[in-house]
Design a protein around this motif. Structure first.
Motif, short mmCIF file in Angstrom:
data_model
loop_
_atom_site.label_atom_id
_atom_site.label_comp_id
_atom_site.label_asym_id
_atom_site.label_seq_id
_atom_site.Cartn_x
_atom_site.Cartn_y
_atom_site.Cartn_z
N THR A 80 0.81 -1.22 0.00
CA THR A 80 0.00 0.00 0.00
C THR A 80 0.84 1.27 0.00
N ASN A 81 2.14 1.14 0.03
CA ASN A 81 3.04 2.30 0.02
C ASN A 81 3.84 2.27 -1.27
N SER A 82 3.70 3.32 -2.06
CA SER A 82 4.38 3.36 -3.36
C SER A 82 5.90 3.44 -3.21
N GLN A 83 6.40 3.90 -2.07
CA GLN A 83 7.85 4.00 -1.87
C GLN A 83 8.50 2.62 -1.78
N PHE A 84 7.71 1.61 -1.44
CA PHE A 84 8.25 0.25 -1.32
C PHE A 84 7.86 -0.61 -2.51
N ALA A 85 7.53 0.03 -3.61
CA ALA A 85 7.07 -0.70 -4.79
C ALA A 85 8.20 -0.91 -5.80
N GLN A 86 9.42 -1.05 -5.31
CA GLN A 86 10.55 -1.26 -6.21
C GLN A 86 10.80 -2.75 -6.40
N PHE A 87 9.91 -3.38 -7.16
CA PHE A 87 10.02 -4.81 -7.40
C PHE A 87 10.70 -5.10 -8.74
N ILE A 88 10.85 -4.07 -9.57
CA ILE A 88 11.41 -4.22 -10.91
C ILE A 88 12.46 -3.14 -11.10
N SER A 89 13.45 -3.40 -11.94
CA SER A 89 14.48 -2.41 -12.22
C SER A 89 13.84 -1.16 -12.80
N PRO A 90 14.26 0.03 -12.34
CA PRO A 90 13.61 1.28 -12.81
C PRO A 90 13.66 1.47 -14.31
N ASN A 91 14.74 1.00 -14.97
CA ASN A 91 14.88 1.19 -16.41
C ASN A 91 14.26 0.05 -17.22
N GLU A 92 13.63 -0.90 -16.56
CA GLU A 92 13.02 -2.03 -17.27
C GLU A 92 11.79 -1.55 -18.04
N MET A 93 11.71 -1.97 -19.32
CA MET A 93 10.54 -1.62 -20.13
C MET A 93 9.35 -2.49 -19.70
N THR A 94 8.22 -1.85 -19.59
CA THR A 94 7.01 -2.55 -19.17
C THR A 94 5.86 -2.16 -20.10
N SER A 95 4.86 -3.00 -20.14
CA SER A 95 3.61 -2.68 -20.84
C SER A 95 2.56 -2.39 -19.79
N ILE A 96 1.87 -1.28 -19.94
CA ILE A 96 0.85 -0.86 -18.99
C ILE A 96 -0.51 -0.97 -19.67
N ILE A 97 -1.37 -1.81 -19.13
CA ILE A 97 -2.74 -1.95 -19.64
C ILE A 97 -3.66 -1.26 -18.63
N THR A 98 -4.35 -0.23 -19.10
CA THR A 98 -5.22 0.57 -18.23
C THR A 98 -6.67 0.17 -18.45
N MET A 99 -7.35 -0.14 -17.35
CA MET A 99 -8.77 -0.51 -17.39
C MET A 99 -9.57 0.39 -16.47
N ASN A 100 -10.80 0.64 -16.84
CA ASN A 100 -11.71 1.44 -16.03
C ASN A 100 -12.71 0.51 -15.34
N ILE A 101 -12.84 0.65 -14.03
CA ILE A 101 -13.77 -0.16 -13.24
C ILE A 101 -14.87 0.76 -12.72
N LYS A 102 -16.10 0.34 -12.93
CA LYS A 102 -17.26 1.11 -12.45
C LYS A 102 -18.11 0.21 -11.57
N ILE A 103 -18.18 0.55 -10.29
CA ILE A 103 -18.99 -0.19 -9.33
C ILE A 103 -20.17 0.70 -8.95
N GLY A 104 -21.33 0.39 -9.51
CA GLY A 104 -22.46 1.30 -9.32
C GLY A 104 -22.18 2.62 -10.00
N SER A 105 -22.08 3.69 -9.22
CA SER A 105 -21.77 5.02 -9.76
C SER A 105 -20.34 5.44 -9.48
N ILE A 106 -19.54 4.57 -8.86
CA ILE A 106 -18.16 4.89 -8.51
C ILE A 106 -17.23 4.34 -9.59
#
Length: 325
Positions: A182-208
Motif C-alpha cells: 500500500t506504500n508506493s515507496q516500497f514498490a521497487q520490485f522491478i528495475s527502474p529502467n526495465e521496459m514494461t507494458s501498462i494496460i489501463t482498465m476502467n472499473i465502475k462499481i455502481g456510480s463509482i
C-alpha cells in the motif's frame, strides 16, 4: 517498375544530353532521409502488435470481471480496457500515489512478477460493499487497516484467478498473489529502467469509477513474446474452439434447479368455504382416480403421469412425454 523507354527515345535522350539541353539534376529528386530519434535508454521492446494483443487478452479478462465480481459485491460492475502503452517502470512507479493498492502477482511459468494497481477509491468502495454498505468511498484517503487488507486480499485473489482463461491462447499460467503493498515507496520490485507494458482498465462499481493498471515487465513476457501477435492469437483461439465452451455450458445447465410439479386437478369453491376449511375436509376435484395427471417442468407441461407411492413418499410414474411446448 517505371515505363520502359523505346530505342528512339533513348537516342533522343542521349542527343539532348550531349548538346547540353538536358540536365540530370532537373529530373532526379534527391529525397531527404527522415531521421528517427532512438533512445537507447528506453529501447522499444514492445511493438504495436504486442500491445494490441495484450488489449485483446485483457478485454477478455474485463468481461470475466464484469460477470463474476457482481456475485461478491452484489452490485453492477462494469470493466473496460481503455488503452495500453509501453513505458519504463520508473515512470509507472513515479505516478503512484499514497495510499495505493498494489498486488504483486507471480504467473508461472513466466519469469518474474507483474503488478496490478487498483485506485484507492475503488478499494474503499469494495470494502464498503463487502461490509454491508452502499459502496461509497471515503471523502478523505487514509491508510488501510489489517482487516481491510485481508478483505482486499480475498477480492484480489478472485480477480487473479480469472487471468488463467484469457492467457490460455498464449501460455497456460498459474497466477498467485505474492503480497499486497500500500506504500508506493516500497514498490521497487522491478528495475527502474526495465521496459514494461501498462494496460489501463476502467472499473465502475455502481456510480463509482476508478482505474486499474496492470504493469507487465518485458522480462516476464520475453519467453513468449513471439506468441503475442494477433495472427498467433486468433489461430490459437480457433484451434481451442473444440466444443469446450459447449461442454461447460451443458455442465452448468445440468446443475440448475428447476421446479417440477404434478397437477392433481381443479376445483371451484366459494371464499366462505375456503376460509372455513379445517383438517379432514374433502375437496372434490375435476379428475378421476384413474386419470393421468399433468406434470409441469417450470411453467411447461412436459409429462403425463399416474400418481402412486414410493416407500413413505408420494410419487409419479411417467406414462408419456409431451414434446411440443
Amino acid at each position: 517498375m517505371g515505363d520502359v523507354l523505346s530505342q528512339s527515345e533513348i537516342d533522343e535522350l542521349l542527343s539532348a544530353f550531349s548538346k547540353g539541353e538536358f540536365d540530370v539534376n532537373d529530373t532526379v529528386d534527391v529525397a531527404e532521409r527522415s531521421v528517427k530519434d532512438y533512445d537507447f535508454a528506453r529501447p522499444s521492446k514492445f511493438s504495436k502488435d504486442h500491445l494490441r494483443t495484450l488489449v485483446f487478452i485483457f478485454e477478455h479478462y474485463a468481461r470475466l470481471l464484469s460477470t463474476n465480481l457482481p456475485v461478491y459485491l452484489r452490485k453492477n460492475v462494469q470493466v473496460e480496457v481503455l488503452h495500453s502503452e509501453a513505458t519504463t517502470y520508473s515512470e509507472f512507479s513515479n505516478a503512484l500515489s499514497n495510499p495505493v493498492i498494489l498486488g504483486i502477482v507471480s504467473a508461472e511459468p513466466l519469469n518474474g512478477n507483474f503488478i496490478i494497481e487498483i485506485a484507492d477509491s475503488i478499494g474503499f468502495a469494495i470494502l464498503d460493499r463487502m461490509l454491508g454498505g452502499g459502496g461509497i468511498p471515503l471523502d478523505k484517503s487514509r491508510d488501510f487497516t489489517d482487516i481491510e487488507l485481508s478483505i482486499l486480499e480475498k477480492i484480489m485473489c478472485i480477480c487473479i484467478e480469472h487471468l488463467i482463461e484469457p492467457w490460455q491462447s498464449v501460455v497456460d499460467i498459474v497466477p498467485s498473489l505474492e503480497q499486497i503493498e500500500t506504500n508506493s515507496q516500497f514498490a521497487q520490485f522491478i528495475s527502474p529502467n526495465e521496459m514494461t507494458s501498462i494496460i489501463t482498465m476502467n472499473i465502475k462499481i455502481g456510480s463509482i469509477e476508478g482505474l486499474m493498471n496492470v504493469c507487465i515487465p518485458f522480462t516476464c513476457l520475453e519467453d513468449v513474446i513471439d506468441r503475442l501477435n494477433t495472427k498467433y492469437w486468433y489461430a490459437t483461439l480457433q484451434a481451442n474452439d473444440d466444443g469446450l465452451y459447449r461442454e461447460a455450458i451443458e455442465s452448468a445447465i445440468s446443475k440448475a434447479s428447476i421446479p417440477v410439479r404434478a397437477l392433481l386437478g381443479h376445483s371451484m369453491i366459494s371464499v366462505n368455504d375456503f376460509v372455513g376449511l379445517v383438517p379432514g375436509d374433502i375437496i372434490k376435484l375435476d379428475t378421476k382416480i384413474d386419470d393421468e395427471l399433468e406434470v409441469y417442468v417450470g411453467n411447461l407441461k412436459k409429462f403425463n403421469a399416474l400418481p402412486g407411492a414410493s416407500s413413505d413418499s408420494y410419487a409419479m410414474r411417467i406414462t408419456s412425454i409431451i414434446r411440443e411446448e
